[in-house]
Design a protein around this motif. Structure first.
Motif, PDB file in Angstrom:
ATOM      1  N   GLN A 243      -3.336   6.314   0.488  1.00 18.60           N
ATOM      2  CA  GLN A 243      -3.315   5.851  -0.893  1.00 18.60           C
ATOM      3  C   GLN A 243      -2.835   6.951  -1.833  1.00 18.60           C
ATOM      4  O   GLN A 243      -3.132   8.130  -1.621  1.00 18.60           O
ATOM      5  CB  GLN A 243      -4.709   5.405  -1.338  1.00 18.60           C
ATOM      6  CG  GLN A 243      -5.232   4.149  -0.676  1.00 18.60           C
ATOM      7  CD  GLN A 243      -6.318   3.496  -1.510  1.00 18.60           C
ATOM      8  OE1 GLN A 243      -6.033   2.704  -2.409  1.00 18.60           O
ATOM      9  NE2 GLN A 243      -7.561   3.829  -1.220  1.00 18.60           N
TER      10      GLN A 243
ATOM     11  N   ILE B 135     -10.662  -3.476   5.802  1.00 24.21           N
ATOM     12  CA  ILE B 135      -9.253  -3.592   5.406  1.00 24.21           C
ATOM     13  C   ILE B 135      -9.030  -4.811   4.515  1.00 24.21           C
ATOM     14  O   ILE B 135      -8.298  -4.746   3.520  1.00 24.21           O
ATOM     15  CB  ILE B 135      -8.360  -3.663   6.665  1.00 24.21           C
ATOM     16  CG1 ILE B 135      -8.334  -2.298   7.362  1.00 24.21           C
ATOM     17  CG2 ILE B 135      -6.934  -4.106   6.311  1.00 24.21           C
ATOM     18  CD1 ILE B 135      -7.653  -2.319   8.717  1.00 24.21           C
TER      19      ILE B 135
ATOM     20  N   SER C  10     -11.293  -6.480   2.730  1.00 19.18           N
ATOM     21  CA  SER C  10     -12.222  -6.626   1.601  1.00 19.18           C
ATOM     22  C   SER C  10     -11.476  -6.585   0.275  1.00 19.18           C
ATOM     23  O   SER C  10     -10.489  -5.859   0.122  1.00 19.18           O
ATOM     24  CB  SER C  10     -13.279  -5.520   1.642  1.00 19.18           C
ATOM     25  OG  SER C  10     -12.686  -4.240   1.489  1.00 19.18           O
TER      26      SER C  10
ATOM     27  N   TYR D  11     -11.959  -5.263  -2.572  1.00 21.34           N
ATOM     28  CA  TYR D  11     -12.398  -4.243  -3.511  1.00 21.34           C
ATOM     29  C   TYR D  11     -11.228  -3.369  -3.956  1.00 21.34           C
ATOM     30  O   TYR D  11     -10.120  -3.450  -3.428  1.00 21.34           O
ATOM     31  CB  TYR D  11     -13.509  -3.415  -2.880  1.00 21.34           C
ATOM     32  CG  TYR D  11     -14.689  -4.261  -2.472  1.00 21.34           C
ATOM     33  CD1 TYR D  11     -15.402  -4.988  -3.422  1.00 21.34           C
ATOM     34  CD2 TYR D  11     -15.086  -4.369  -1.136  1.00 21.34           C
ATOM     35  CE1 TYR D  11     -16.472  -5.801  -3.056  1.00 21.34           C
ATOM     36  CE2 TYR D  11     -16.148  -5.168  -0.769  1.00 21.34           C
ATOM     37  CZ  TYR D  11     -16.835  -5.880  -1.727  1.00 21.34           C
ATOM     38  OH  TYR D  11     -17.884  -6.678  -1.365  1.00 21.34           O
TER      39      TYR D  11
ATOM     40  N   LYS E  43     -12.120   1.080  -1.381  1.00 20.75           N
ATOM     41  CA  LYS E  43     -11.370   1.082  -0.126  1.00 20.75           C
ATOM     42  C   LYS E  43     -11.323   2.492   0.474  1.00 20.75           C
ATOM     43  O   LYS E  43     -11.482   2.671   1.688  1.00 20.75           O
ATOM     44  CB  LYS E  43      -9.935   0.568  -0.362  1.00 20.75           C
ATOM     45  CG  LYS E  43      -9.826  -0.935  -0.577  1.00 20.75           C
ATOM     46  CD  LYS E  43     -10.085  -1.682   0.722  1.00 20.75           C
ATOM     47  CE  LYS E  43      -9.777  -3.171   0.620  1.00 20.75           C
ATOM     48  NZ  LYS E  43      -8.350  -3.467   0.612  1.00 20.75           N
TER      49      LYS E  43
END
Length: 227
Positions: free
Chosen positions: A60, A182, A184, A186, A191
């Protein structure tokens, strides 16, 4: 043998990986992630990976890089922890886009950028701190699976969602926990916490806690569903 079982220790991964930075997306060992690829730099990355070892890293962007899903350029800040994945399937569209399926192998600590002429990032990686990720099912016996299933049922019911319970009940605990993390709904911070959980049990506990917090928020009417 599974698609990623050939990777049995940190020594089986290269010391560098091309990185696909994508906000809100994580990958975990022996779990799957499907991505639509359309930016030229990442189409080039996928082409290069398919021509070599089929390995890429999912990581990310760091919060200070802004709100873009995938920031422009090659020098924006990245999270320190990502996950290596192998491209196990792909399709190409007539418009040049690609859909790829990744199978997770192991998490890694991101190192320095490695200068290349490619339009995408290549970074040094170290998966030694996550050697347990290479062991299928590691830590499953510590997970309170009934509690996890109960939280999942409550969450789905509260949100009016259905699930394939036959597949859920037949899935190994590792695959269930990592797939739920993975998929979810959120945000990037949650994450990343799920990705960085020290082990499978901690990740399962975090999933339960997130679901319970959302259900409690709905019960007291003090907020809205996490997105």
């Amino acid at each position: 043998m599974g698609l990623t079982d050939r990777y049995r220790s940190p020594a089986d991964l290269p010391g560098r990986l091309p990185l696909f930075p994508l906000r809100g997306a994580i990958l975990l060992p022996r779990a799957s992630l499907s991505l639509n690829v359309f930016e030229p730099r990442y189409l080039a990355m996928v082409d290069a990976a398919l021509g070599s070892d089929r390995l890429i890293g999912i990581v990310q962007p760091a919060p200070e890089s802004g709100l873009a899903e995938s920031p422009p350029g090659k020098d924006f800040p990245l999270r320190e922890v990502g996950c290596a994945g192998r491209i196990v399937g792909f399709t190409e569209g007539e418009d040049g886009r690609m859909s790829i399926s990744l199978a997770g192998i192991a998490r890694f600590l991101r190192g320095d950028d490695i200068p290349t002429e490619q339009p995408y990032r290549v970074c040094a990686i170290d998966s030694a701190p996550y050697a347990d990720d290479f062991v299928p099912g590691y830590g499953e016996e510590e997970v309170d699976r009934p509690r996890l299933i109960a939280a999942l049922r409550s969450y789905l019911k509260a949100n009016g969602l259905n699930a394939d319970w036959e597949r859920i009940n037949s899935a190994t605990t590792e695959r269930l926990v990592n797939a739920l993390a993975i998929l979810s709904p959120y945000g990037p911070e949650e994450k990343q916490c799920l990705l960085e959980a020290k082990d499978l049990c901690a990740r399962a506990d975090a999933l339960v806690a997130l679901a319970e917090m959302e259900l409690a928020t709905r019960d007291d009417g003090s907020g809205t569903t996490l997105q």
